[in-house]
Design a protein around this motif. Structure first.
Motif, PDB file in Angstrom:
ATOM      1  N   ILE A 160     -95.456 -10.115  -2.171  1.00  0.00           N
ATOM      2  CA  ILE A 160     -95.660  -9.401  -1.006  1.00  0.00           C
ATOM      3  C   ILE A 160     -95.090  -8.056  -1.460  1.00  0.00           C
ATOM      4  O   ILE A 160     -94.098  -8.065  -2.256  1.00  0.00           O
ATOM      5  N   GLU A 161     -95.450  -6.922  -0.737  1.00  0.00           N
ATOM      6  CA  GLU A 161     -94.677  -5.771  -0.935  1.00  0.00           C
ATOM      7  C   GLU A 161     -94.259  -5.499   0.735  1.00  0.00           C
ATOM      8  O   GLU A 161     -95.231  -5.270   1.424  1.00  0.00           O
ATOM      9  N   THR A 162     -93.043  -5.319   0.883  1.00  0.00           N
ATOM     10  CA  THR A 162     -92.642  -4.857   2.067  1.00  0.00           C
ATOM     11  C   THR A 162     -92.707  -3.376   2.505  1.00  0.00           C
ATOM     12  O   THR A 162     -92.933  -2.558   1.630  1.00  0.00           O
ATOM     13  N   SER A 163     -92.991  -2.951   3.667  1.00  0.00           N
ATOM     14  CA  SER A 163     -93.119  -1.492   3.874  1.00  0.00           C
ATOM     15  C   SER A 163     -91.661  -0.706   4.009  1.00  0.00           C
ATOM     16  O   SER A 163     -90.612  -1.330   4.005  1.00  0.00           O
ATOM     17  N   GLY A 164     -91.824   0.450   3.723  1.00  0.00           N
ATOM     18  CA  GLY A 164     -90.746   1.345   3.413  1.00  0.00           C
ATOM     19  C   GLY A 164     -90.493   2.309   4.481  1.00  0.00           C
ATOM     20  O   GLY A 164     -91.327   2.290   5.508  1.00  0.00           O
ATOM     21  N   THR A 165     -89.629   3.033   4.419  1.00  0.00           N
ATOM     22  CA  THR A 165     -89.255   4.269   5.318  1.00  0.00           C
ATOM     23  C   THR A 165     -90.836   5.058   5.466  1.00  0.00           C
ATOM     24  O   THR A 165     -90.810   5.359   6.508  1.00  0.00           O
ATOM     25  N   PHE A 166     -91.063   5.460   4.335  1.00  0.00           N
ATOM     26  CA  PHE A 166     -92.247   6.441   4.422  1.00  0.00           C
ATOM     27  C   PHE A 166     -93.721   5.688   4.268  1.00  0.00           C
ATOM     28  O   PHE A 166     -94.586   6.337   4.337  1.00  0.00           O
ATOM     29  N   ASP A 167     -93.540   4.284   3.842  1.00  0.00           N
ATOM     30  CA  ASP A 167     -94.868   3.600   3.640  1.00  0.00           C
ATOM     31  C   ASP A 167     -94.977   2.580   4.777  1.00  0.00           C
ATOM     32  O   ASP A 167     -94.241   2.020   5.024  1.00  0.00           O
ATOM     33  N   LEU A 168     -95.829   2.989   5.586  1.00  0.00           N
ATOM     34  CA  LEU A 168     -96.125   2.364   6.878  1.00  0.00           C
ATOM     35  C   LEU A 168     -96.743   0.881   6.874  1.00  0.00           C
ATOM     36  O   LEU A 168     -96.998   0.241   7.643  1.00  0.00           O
ATOM     37  N   ASP A 169     -97.202   0.431   5.713  1.00  0.00           N
ATOM     38  CA  ASP A 169     -97.864  -0.671   5.574  1.00  0.00           C
ATOM     39  C   ASP A 169     -97.027  -1.694   4.469  1.00  0.00           C
ATOM     40  O   ASP A 169     -96.585  -1.286   3.662  1.00  0.00           O
ATOM     41  N   ALA A 170     -97.217  -3.143   4.701  1.00  0.00           N
ATOM     42  CA  ALA A 170     -96.925  -4.102   3.867  1.00  0.00           C
ATOM     43  C   ALA A 170     -98.228  -4.408   2.935  1.00  0.00           C
ATOM     44  O   ALA A 170     -99.317  -4.350   3.565  1.00  0.00           O
ATOM     45  N   GLU A 171     -97.776  -5.233   1.944  1.00  0.00           N
ATOM     46  CA  GLU A 171     -99.160  -5.718   1.204  1.00  0.00           C
ATOM     47  C   GLU A 171     -98.997  -7.193   0.669  1.00  0.00           C
ATOM     48  O   GLU A 171     -97.819  -7.247   0.269  1.00  0.00           O
ATOM     49  N   LEU A 172    -100.110  -7.783   0.741  1.00  0.00           N
ATOM     50  CA  LEU A 172    -100.240  -9.242   0.246  1.00  0.00           C
ATOM     51  C   LEU A 172    -101.186  -8.949  -0.986  1.00  0.00           C
ATOM     52  O   LEU A 172    -102.300  -8.712  -0.817  1.00  0.00           O
ATOM     53  N   LYS A 173    -100.644  -9.705  -2.207  1.00  0.00           N
ATOM     54  CA  LYS A 173    -101.609  -9.776  -3.199  1.00  0.00           C
ATOM     55  C   LYS A 173    -101.792 -11.290  -3.433  1.00  0.00           C
ATOM     56  O   LYS A 173    -100.729 -11.623  -3.598  1.00  0.00           O
ATOM     57  N   ILE A 174    -102.970 -11.610  -3.726  1.00  0.00           N
ATOM     58  CA  ILE A 174    -103.243 -13.236  -3.757  1.00  0.00           C
ATOM     59  C   ILE A 174    -103.947 -13.316  -5.362  1.00  0.00           C
ATOM     60  O   ILE A 174    -104.953 -12.782  -5.444  1.00  0.00           O
ATOM     61  N   PHE A 175    -103.687 -13.878  -6.445  1.00  0.00           N
ATOM     62  CA  PHE A 175    -104.213 -14.026  -7.551  1.00  0.00           C
ATOM     63  C   PHE A 175    -104.876 -15.539  -7.867  1.00  0.00           C
ATOM     64  O   PHE A 175    -104.044 -16.539  -7.479  1.00  0.00           O
ATOM     65  N   ILE A 176    -106.207 -15.684  -8.004  1.00  0.00           N
ATOM     66  CA  ILE A 176    -107.154 -16.667  -8.114  1.00  0.00           C
ATOM     67  C   ILE A 176    -107.194 -17.132  -9.292  1.00  0.00           C
ATOM     68  O   ILE A 176    -107.402 -16.228 -10.398  1.00  0.00           O
ATOM     69  N   THR A 177    -107.322 -18.497  -9.715  1.00  0.00           N
ATOM     70  CA  THR A 177    -107.791 -18.917 -10.978  1.00  0.00           C
ATOM     71  C   THR A 177    -108.813 -17.966 -11.569  1.00  0.00           C
ATOM     72  O   THR A 177    -109.825 -17.878 -10.933  1.00  0.00           O
ATOM     73  N   GLY A 178    -108.967 -17.787 -12.884  1.00  0.00           N
ATOM     74  CA  GLY A 178    -109.934 -17.061 -13.287  1.00  0.00           C
ATOM     75  C   GLY A 178    -109.643 -15.362 -13.524  1.00  0.00           C
ATOM     76  O   GLY A 178    -110.293 -14.516 -13.812  1.00  0.00           O
TER      77      GLY A 178
END
Length: 124
Positions: free
Chosen positions: A79-97
């Motif tokens: 996960i990447e949280t939102s910052g002061t100037f970055d208005l969104d957070a991000e989720l990355k999911i890695f799958i087998t392969g």
């Protein structure tokens, strides 16, 4: 979901009860929706057994592709949280392969809640 949020690519939360009813045809007996999100026409649903991704296709949206990813296929996530100037957070999911899925979330949503759902089921 706010239109501007959707246009910017940020997902909005769907009530689990509504998602439970909307996805009833895909769920097995006893499976329950933990969290659900919508991104314009597409959605992703976290149940107690798997992750379901929907891809609504075409101009009319009459064709939909459903991806079902069991939690055991998830090798790691971040996960990447939102910052002061970055208005969104991000989720990355890695799958087998080596495949990965990335989703952005509006600052109003708690990325930590989603991380807790994933950790609960992936780390079993």
């Amino acid at each position: 979901m706010g239109l501007l949020s959707g246009v910017l690519g940020n997902a909005s939360e769907i009530e689990p009860g509504k998602a439970q009813a909307d996805f009833a045809q895909l769920l097995i007996q006893g499976e329950r929706v933990e969290k659900a999100y919508q991104l314009i026409r597409d959605s992703f649903v976290f149940t107690d057994k798997r992750l379901i991704l929907t891809d609504v296709q075409g101009m009319t949206g009459s064709k939909t592709e459903y991806h079902s990813i069991p939690y055991r296929a998830i090798t790691h996530f971040s996960i990447e949280t939102s910052g002061t100037f970055d208005l969104d957070a991000e989720l990355k999911i890695f799958i087998t392969g080596g495949t990965h899925i990335a989703k952005r979330f509006n600052k109003k949503l708690s990325i930590y809640e989603l991380q807790t759902v994933l950790a609960t089921y992936v780390l079993r």
